[in-house]
Motif scaffolding. Structure first.
Motif, mmCIF file in Angstrom:
data_model
loop_
_atom_site.group_PDB
_atom_site.id
_atom_site.type_symbol
_atom_site.label_atom_id
_atom_site.label_comp_id
_atom_site.label_asym_id
_atom_site.label_seq_id
_atom_site.Cartn_x
_atom_site.Cartn_y
_atom_site.Cartn_z
ATOM 1 N N ARG A 437 63.467 37.804 58.351
ATOM 2 C CA ARG A 437 63.000 38.396 57.310
ATOM 3 C C ARG A 437 63.875 38.876 56.182
ATOM 4 O O ARG A 437 63.840 38.725 54.822
ATOM 5 N N MET A 438 65.299 39.023 56.403
ATOM 6 C CA MET A 438 66.326 39.153 55.595
ATOM 7 C C MET A 438 67.101 38.161 55.046
ATOM 8 O O MET A 438 68.003 38.041 54.421
ATOM 9 N N GLY A 439 66.489 36.872 55.648
ATOM 10 C CA GLY A 439 67.162 35.754 55.048
ATOM 11 C C GLY A 439 68.279 35.425 55.793
ATOM 12 O O GLY A 439 69.418 34.614 55.165
ATOM 13 N N ARG A 440 68.667 36.034 56.905
ATOM 14 C CA ARG A 440 70.020 35.763 57.479
ATOM 15 C C ARG A 440 69.783 34.920 58.792
ATOM 16 O O ARG A 440 68.540 34.613 59.047
ATOM 17 N N PRO A 441 70.781 33.987 59.063
ATOM 18 C CA PRO A 441 70.922 33.251 60.370
ATOM 19 C C PRO A 441 70.450 34.158 61.632
ATOM 20 O O PRO A 441 70.978 35.317 61.826
ATOM 21 N N MET A 442 69.724 33.666 62.687
ATOM 22 C CA MET A 442 69.506 34.458 63.913
ATOM 23 C C MET A 442 70.607 34.255 64.812
ATOM 24 O O MET A 442 71.557 33.127 64.823
ATOM 25 N N GLN A 443 71.008 35.406 65.707
ATOM 26 C CA GLN A 443 72.040 35.602 66.345
ATOM 27 C C GLN A 443 72.125 35.520 67.735
ATOM 28 O O GLN A 443 73.094 35.278 68.271
ATOM 29 N N TYR A 444 70.794 35.709 68.183
ATOM 30 C CA TYR A 444 70.696 35.929 69.621
ATOM 31 C C TYR A 444 69.929 34.947 70.505
ATOM 32 O O TYR A 444 69.671 35.193 71.584
ATOM 33 N N GLN A 445 69.618 33.637 69.611
ATOM 34 C CA GLN A 445 68.761 32.868 70.452
ATOM 35 C C GLN A 445 69.386 32.249 71.586
ATOM 36 O O GLN A 445 68.899 31.769 72.627
ATOM 37 N N ASN A 446 70.852 32.070 71.789
ATOM 38 C CA ASN A 446 71.297 31.429 72.613
ATOM 39 C C ASN A 446 72.262 32.473 73.495
ATOM 40 O O ASN A 446 73.155 31.996 74.304
#
Length: 505
Positions: A437-446
């Motif tokens: 929502r904030m336009g940031r990259p996802m950090q926890y998918q991996n």
């Protein structure tokens, strides 16, 4: 650092440098670290260079502080493995063992010649829970390598012993195993390494001493590894079961002296001296027990099988105060969990925690500081009731909100959690939804590490917390279990101490 048996709650550069050096990275583990890196890249490249150089400096200083490069080189020299090869216990064993057995005219078996099956592990004595004064811990020095030397546990020796015609040439082991008295390889290898370690300790060469210790201690495990060509459940059982026997017979010895063994774990025994002793008295009792136990083993081994004794028990710790908890929800004593107020020969005291919440990173600082504070007061015979009520009251008042953070590891990809979804996964999913929502990259998918707080709407990550803190959760799930484990042996409980404080709830 893991290979050199260092232990930290996290092996991130920031965590290790703070623990060892007392300082950290130029940009710490803040949630917007990537944003700050991008800002420096865009607007302040010299600051970005400083950040990168700082990382390199910290790594070099950690290597120097922990003597890691010396450890790696000593390990490579001792094991015959490449310096960048981690693990490799089986290869290191073969490096030492194969040339010796070949010189004796033997050919090694192939991997898989013996089918894998279960074998007994180290002995862990049933504990006797409660609070104690004056507990001393005695520890067998390198127990499994000493058993190998004393009882000649060895692949070649086992083959020879099983077929020896003269019973006088055999050493009887557990479960009917037999070993040759004079045809073997491993006892000599252990003897050489043990003497080298003694010399390394004399020269204060800690990296070499640590390398040799780890190598010797790996030998019993290698004999129990099905991937090793020398795997044999009878061999590893001859070591572990002999360890059981040694600790049990030591327990009988100390109890015949009028003391009580309240716990034992693989190679150590915890002895309650029966009453309060001064520090000097406790150290004197421990020294006498060490001398007499070692002398008893020398005589017993000679009388029973004509063996030279390489078993050596040593004094480890005097606990002026000691606590052994029960398994949560039962009256049975726990294992591998205890706390004590250790006191050295000079009288210096230190709180020691093993396996308790204080020593575990998956409990909050709220719980860990509470346990340390409560135990310290009990150990020092200080008032503790007011501490419990004040701690609970200040928690509910929000005065300890900075201690409520859970920090847990995501061991799998977020998408792999389908049925059982633990709190850290729920928090991570919330965090990545927020990042999108904030336009940031996802950090926890991996995977990775997530920090979160329990709120009235469940676990919420720090970077996206919106709900009120669920203080009832922290009292019932963090403080109450710790308090009751310590208070119940004293005839009290967390509920009894806090329920009278009506303003708490």
């Amino acid at each position: 650092m893991r290979a050199a048996v260092w232990s930290f709650p996290s092996f991130s550069l920031e965590s290790v440098s703070q623990a060892l050096l007392g300082e950290g990275k130029a940009i710490g583990d803040e949630y917007d670290k990537m944003a700050e890196i991008n800002r420096r890249y865009r607007d302040d490249k010299p600051a970005l260079a400083i950040y990168n150089i700082r990382d390199c400096e910290l790594v070099l200083r950690i290597f120097e502080k922990a003597q890691l490069l010396q450890f790696v080189m000593e390990r490579a020299q001792t094991t015959g493995l490449a310096a960048d090869h981690f693990g490799g216990s089986i290869a290191a064993f073969s490096h030492h063992y194969l040339p010796r057995m070949h010189r004796l005219g033997y050919v090694a078996p192939s991997v898989g010649d013996i089918q894998s099956k279960a074998y007994p592990g180290g002995y862990v004595m049933d504990s006797k829970p409660g609070f104690y004064d004056s507990v001393v811990v005695l520890d067998y020095k390198s127990l499994y390598p000493s058993i190998i030397r004393t009882y000649c546990v060895d692949p070649v020796g086992h083959a020879e012993g099983q077929h020896a015609d003269d019973p006088a040439a055999q050493i009887k082991g557990p479960m009917g195993t037999l070993f040759s008295r004079d045809k073997h390889c491993l006892p000599e290898i252990v003897t050489t390494l043990s003497r080298s370690r003694d010399e390394a300790k004399r020269l204060k060469n800690e990296p070499l001493s640590q390398t040799l210790k780890l190598l010797m201690n790996s030998f019993a495990g290698v004999l129990g590894a099905s991937e090793c060509r020398f795997f044999n459940p009878e061999l590893v059982s001859a070591v572990t079961l002999r360890g059981h026997e040694i600790v049990k017979r030591t327990q009988v010895f100390v109890e015949d002296r009028g003391y009580e063994a309240i716990y034992g774990d693989t190679d150590s025994i915890f002895i309650w001296l029966g009453r309060t002793h001064t520090n000097a008295e406790a150290h004197a009792v421990a020294a006498e027990l060490v001398r007499d136990i070692n002398a008893w083993w020398t005589k017993t081994l000679q009388d029973e099988q004509g063996l030279e004794n390489f078993l050596e028990i040593e004094f480890d710790t005097h606990y002026a105060k000691f606590f052994m908890p029960t398994i949560r929800g039962s009256e049975v004593g726990s294992k591998k969990r205890y706390a004590g107020l250790s006191t050295d020969a000079a009288g210096k005291q230190e709180m020691v925690f093993r396996g308790l919440e204080m020593a575990r990173s998956d409990w909050t600082l709220l719980a860990r500081q509470f346990q340390e504070g409560l135990l310290s007061r009990i150990f020092h015979d200080q008032p503790y009731r007011e501490f419990v009520t004040d701690y609970a009251r200040s928690t509910l008042a929000g005065a300890k909100d900075d201690l409520l953070i859970y920090r847990k590891r995501l061991r799998h990809r977020l998408g792999d959690y389908l049925v059982n979804v633990p709190p850290q996964v729920r928090a991570a999913r919330n965090a990545d939804d927020y990042n999108v929502r904030m336009g940031r990259p996802m950090q926890y998918q991996n995977g990775g590490w997530i920090q979160y707080v329990m709120t009235t709407n469940g676990p919420e990550p720090l970077e996206a917390r919106q709900s009120r803190v669920d203080y009832a959760h922290y009292l019932s799930k963090q403080l109450k279990p710790i308090a009751d484990a310590l208070l119940q042996p004293l005839g009290e409980s967390f509920a009894a101490l806090t329920s009278s404080q009506h303003d708490l709830f």
